[in-house]
Scaffold this motif. Structure first.
Motif, PDB file in Angstrom:
ATOM      1  N   ALA A 217      -5.251 -15.085  -4.388  1.00  0.00           N
ATOM      2  CA  ALA A 217      -6.268 -14.327  -3.870  1.00  0.00           C
ATOM      3  C   ALA A 217      -5.710 -13.313  -2.855  1.00  0.00           C
ATOM      4  CB  ALA A 217      -6.999 -15.247  -2.840  1.00  0.00           C
TER       5      ALA A 217
ATOM      6  N   VAL B 221      -2.508 -11.854  -3.235  1.00  0.00           N
ATOM      7  CA  VAL B 221      -2.092 -10.741  -3.874  1.00  0.00           C
ATOM      8  C   VAL B 221      -2.989  -9.894  -4.224  1.00  0.00           C
ATOM      9  CG1 VAL B 221      -1.054 -10.267  -6.054  1.00  0.00           C
ATOM     10  CG2 VAL B 221      -0.017 -11.885  -4.546  1.00  0.00           C
ATOM     11  N   CYS B 222      -4.230 -10.562  -4.793  1.00  0.00           N
ATOM     12  CA  CYS B 222      -5.186  -9.540  -5.239  1.00  0.00           C
ATOM     13  C   CYS B 222      -5.876  -8.714  -4.129  1.00  0.00           C
ATOM     14  CB  CYS B 222      -6.275 -10.571  -6.097  1.00  0.00           C
ATOM     15  SG  CYS B 222      -6.058 -10.864  -7.515  1.00  0.00           S
ATOM     16  N   MET B 223      -5.900  -9.327  -2.797  1.00  0.00           N
ATOM     17  CA  MET B 223      -6.262  -8.475  -2.007  1.00  0.00           C
ATOM     18  C   MET B 223      -5.402  -7.418  -1.546  1.00  0.00           C
ATOM     19  SD  MET B 223      -7.725 -10.370   1.783  1.00  0.00           S
ATOM     20  CE  MET B 223      -6.316  -9.862   2.648  1.00  0.00           C
ATOM     21  N   VAL B 224      -4.445  -7.528  -1.510  1.00  0.00           N
ATOM     22  CA  VAL B 224      -3.059  -6.383  -1.357  1.00  0.00           C
ATOM     23  C   VAL B 224      -3.363  -5.455  -2.446  1.00  0.00           C
ATOM     24  CG1 VAL B 224      -0.888  -5.707  -1.301  1.00  0.00           C
ATOM     25  CG2 VAL B 224      -1.749  -7.899  -0.133  1.00  0.00           C
ATOM     26  N   LEU B 225      -3.397  -5.960  -3.360  1.00  0.00           N
ATOM     27  CA  LEU B 225      -3.569  -4.956  -4.647  1.00  0.00           C
ATOM     28  C   LEU B 225      -4.909  -4.170  -4.789  1.00  0.00           C
ATOM     29  CD1 LEU B 225      -2.321  -4.067  -7.498  1.00  0.00           C
ATOM     30  CD2 LEU B 225      -4.040  -5.675  -8.771  1.00  0.00           C
ATOM     31  N   GLY B 226      -5.924  -4.754  -4.343  1.00  0.00           N
ATOM     32  CA  GLY B 226      -7.462  -4.257  -4.412  1.00  0.00           C
ATOM     33  C   GLY B 226      -7.223  -2.918  -3.261  1.00  0.00           C
ATOM     34  N   PHE B 227      -6.556  -3.564  -2.078  1.00  0.00           N
ATOM     35  CA  PHE B 227      -6.345  -2.752  -0.727  1.00  0.00           C
ATOM     36  C   PHE B 227      -5.672  -1.382  -1.282  1.00  0.00           C
ATOM     37  CE2 PHE B 227      -4.060  -1.395   2.924  1.00  0.00           C
ATOM     38  CZ  PHE B 227      -4.911  -1.249   3.746  1.00  0.00           C
ATOM     39  N   MET B 228      -4.612  -1.573  -1.841  1.00  0.00           N
ATOM     40  CA  MET B 228      -3.572  -0.528  -2.459  1.00  0.00           C
ATOM     41  C   MET B 228      -4.335   0.559  -3.538  1.00  0.00           C
ATOM     42  SD  MET B 228      -0.135  -2.235  -2.695  1.00  0.00           S
ATOM     43  CE  MET B 228       0.835  -0.661  -3.122  1.00  0.00           C
ATOM     44  N   LEU B 229      -5.155  -0.043  -4.353  1.00  0.00           N
ATOM     45  CA  LEU B 229      -5.695   0.528  -5.364  1.00  0.00           C
ATOM     46  C   LEU B 229      -7.065   1.463  -4.548  1.00  0.00           C
ATOM     47  CD1 LEU B 229      -6.714  -1.799  -8.178  1.00  0.00           C
ATOM     48  CD2 LEU B 229      -5.535   0.265  -8.325  1.00  0.00           C
ATOM     49  N   VAL B 230      -7.718   1.052  -3.608  1.00  0.00           N
ATOM     50  CA  VAL B 230      -8.751   1.771  -3.001  1.00  0.00           C
ATOM     51  C   VAL B 230      -8.013   2.922  -2.200  1.00  0.00           C
ATOM     52  CG1 VAL B 230     -10.190   1.807  -1.268  1.00  0.00           C
ATOM     53  CG2 VAL B 230     -10.370   0.082  -3.179  1.00  0.00           C
ATOM     54  N   ILE B 231      -6.828   2.533  -1.507  1.00  0.00           N
ATOM     55  CA  ILE B 231      -6.330   3.502  -0.600  1.00  0.00           C
ATOM     56  C   ILE B 231      -5.874   4.763  -1.483  1.00  0.00           C
ATOM     57  CG2 ILE B 231      -4.155   4.091   0.643  1.00  0.00           C
ATOM     58  CD1 ILE B 231      -6.072   2.654   2.561  1.00  0.00           C
ATOM     59  N   GLN B 232      -5.075   4.331  -2.583  1.00  0.00           N
ATOM     60  CA  GLN B 232      -4.651   5.372  -3.570  1.00  0.00           C
ATOM     61  C   GLN B 232      -5.536   6.336  -4.035  1.00  0.00           C
ATOM     62  OE1 GLN B 232      -1.698   6.226  -4.274  1.00  0.00           O
ATOM     63  NE2 GLN B 232      -1.609   7.292  -6.064  1.00  0.00           N
TER      64      GLN B 232
ATOM     65  N   ARG C 156      -8.750   6.772  -2.830  1.00  0.00           N
ATOM     66  CA  ARG C 156      -9.162   7.618  -1.609  1.00  0.00           C
ATOM     67  C   ARG C 156      -8.233   8.898  -1.399  1.00  0.00           C
ATOM     68  NH1 ARG C 156     -10.420   4.405   3.379  1.00  0.00           N
ATOM     69  NH2 ARG C 156      -9.927   6.243   4.468  1.00  0.00           N
ATOM     70  N   SER C 157      -6.998   8.579  -1.303  1.00  0.00           N
ATOM     71  CA  SER C 157      -6.310   9.817  -0.993  1.00  0.00           C
ATOM     72  C   SER C 157      -5.990  10.535  -2.156  1.00  0.00           C
ATOM     73  CB  SER C 157      -4.750   9.167  -0.524  1.00  0.00           C
ATOM     74  OG  SER C 157      -4.147   8.402  -1.410  1.00  0.00           O
TER      75      SER C 157
ATOM     76  N   TYR D  46     -10.980 -16.696  -7.137  1.00  0.00           N
ATOM     77  CA  TYR D  46     -10.384 -16.427  -5.924  1.00  0.00           C
ATOM     78  C   TYR D  46      -9.684 -15.029  -6.316  1.00  0.00           C
ATOM     79  CZ  TYR D  46     -10.356 -20.998  -3.847  1.00  0.00           C
ATOM     80  OH  TYR D  46     -10.533 -22.022  -3.324  1.00  0.00           O
TER      81      TYR D  46
ATOM     82  N   GLY E 262     -10.609 -11.691  -3.973  1.00  0.00           N
ATOM     83  CA  GLY E 262      -9.464 -11.177  -3.177  1.00  0.00           C
ATOM     84  C   GLY E 262      -9.535  -9.927  -3.438  1.00  0.00           C
ATOM     85  N   LEU E 263      -9.782  -9.276  -4.590  1.00  0.00           N
ATOM     86  CA  LEU E 263      -9.931  -7.890  -4.983  1.00  0.00           C
ATOM     87  C   LEU E 263     -10.733  -7.361  -4.214  1.00  0.00           C
ATOM     88  CD1 LEU E 263      -7.771  -6.675  -7.064  1.00  0.00           C
ATOM     89  CD2 LEU E 263      -9.646  -6.857  -8.640  1.00  0.00           C
TER      90      LEU E 263
ATOM     91  N   GLY F  57      -9.981  -6.800  -0.517  1.00  0.00           N
ATOM     92  CA  GLY F  57      -9.311  -5.604  -0.359  1.00  0.00           C
ATOM     93  C   GLY F  57      -9.596  -4.524  -0.410  1.00  0.00           C
TER      94      GLY F  57
ATOM     95  N   PHE G 190       3.905   5.685  -2.849  1.00  0.00           N
ATOM     96  CA  PHE G 190       2.716   4.690  -2.732  1.00  0.00           C
ATOM     97  C   PHE G 190       1.979   4.521  -4.382  1.00  0.00           C
ATOM     98  CE2 PHE G 190      -1.458   3.192  -2.043  1.00  0.00           C
ATOM     99  CZ  PHE G 190      -1.417   2.432  -1.159  1.00  0.00           C
TER     100      PHE G 190
END
Lengths: 231, 110
Positions: A11, A13-24, A26-27, B3, B7-8, B11, B30
């Motif tokens: 969970a 790791v997926c959170m980090v991945l989702g975060f990065m995906l969205v940030i990328q 957006r930018s 999960y 999580g996705l 995030g 990045f």
């Protein structure tokens, strides 16, 4: 699938991945939205501004032309316009076409000798002026008192506009005089023909020469009331 | 699986809420890091398919890969070596390999 071991870690790791995906995402969107469109808009705005300026100046020009009702002042203005190159002119004259040599460059010779250079054009123009040419243009650029003929890489710049060979020099003046001035023995045509540079003279009854297209700008020079230099 | 999806989503929501983006100068770093993360995730799924999934290896690989990828691209940039495309190519190839493996595994299972 056997994810059961570390659900929380997955969970995370997926959170980090989702975060990065969205940030990328957006930018990338930001960059796409900002840079090229901004540039296009800026250029479009500048173009509109230049066009508006151009129109205003043209209108002003027309008004001024219309206003000088006095025949004498109009005559003076016309003369000045002709001398300064601000009006297109036509009359008898010659059209000279100069192009790079068709000859194959010999190994022992500098290949530059087979190309048309700014000096060659300058020589031709000089001869034409000496022979009484009243107006000159090179590849559609009117030669004025401030015009330069300068080498600009593989091109030649006249009035800060670059053009490549073949060069078409138009001149208004006495056809025979101009032709003879160029064809004079030991003159410009002779020296260029050695290298095979083609110089074609065409006498014409009506040569049209364009006006100087840019506006004259004097940033540093000021009008002086002094007739003679005083010390 | 739930999960992972939750999580996705969290995030993603965080990413939308955060007010800053990536400065243009660092966007290549990045994106390489992102490719490394995606590669790790697909690698993890592959490992789960073949039954030897280890969360320690997965998590350490996830972070180390992305940081190292970004670092290498940064160093390459400084040295005038364009490692950006190399990294993208390498990660891309691995992602597609893993994807192929996962697809075969799922097809065999059903």
């Amino acid at each position: 699938m056997h994810f059961e071991k570390g659900r929380l870690s997955i969970a995370c790791v997926c959170m980090v991945l989702g975060f990065m995906l969205v940030i990328q995402f957006r930018s990338t969107e930001d960059i796409r939205a900002s840079q090229p469109t901004q540039r296009v808009e800026e250029l479009a705005a500048r173009l509109h501004q230049a066009e508006a300026e151009n129109q205003a100046l043209e209108a002003e020009n027309r008004d001024l032309k219309g206003m000088s009702g006095d025949a004498k002042s109009e005559k003076i203005t016309d003369d000045i316009m002709m001398i300064s190159g601000m009006t297109p002119l036509e009359g008898p004259g010659i059209v000279i076409t100069i192009d790079d040599s068709a000859k194959k460059a010999k190994v022992e010779n500098d290949p530059n000798l087979y190309l048309v250079h700014d000096e060659d054009i300058l020589k031709v123009v000089n001869e034409l002026r000496a022979a009484g040419a009243e107006a000159l243009s090179i590849n559609g650029q009117r030669l004025t008192a401030n015009s330069e003929i300068r080498c600009a890489g593989p091109t030649i710049s006249v009035n800060n506009v670059r053009s490549a060979p073949p060069f078409e020099i138009r001149a208004i003046g006495d056809k025979d005089n101009l032709t003879n001035a160029i064809n004079m023995r030991g003159g410009v045509a002779d020296s260029l023909k050695v290298w095979g540079i083609s110089l074609n003279i065409q006498p014409m009854d009506n040569v049209w020469i364009p006006a100087y297209k840019a506006t004259a700008k004097y940033k540093l020079a000021n009008r002086s009331s002094k007739e003679e230099e005083t010390k | 699986m739930i999960y992972a999806v939750v999580g996705l989503l969290i995030g993603g929501a965080l990413g939308f809420l955060v007010p800053f983006g990536i400065p243009a100068g660092y966007s290549s770093l990045f994106s390489v890091a992102l490719m490394a993360c995606l590669d790790s995730v697909f690698g993890g799924i592959k490992a789960a398919c073949s039954g030897n999934f280890d969360d320690k290896i997965f998590i350490s690989g996830f972070f180390t890969n992305s940081l190292m990828a970004a670092f290498l691209v940064y160093v390459g940039d400084r040295l005038g070596i364009d490692l950006y495309f190399v990294a993208l190519l390498a990660f891309g190839l691995r992602i597609f390999n893993n994807l192929g493996f996962i697809r075969q595994h799922l097809l065999k299972k059903h």
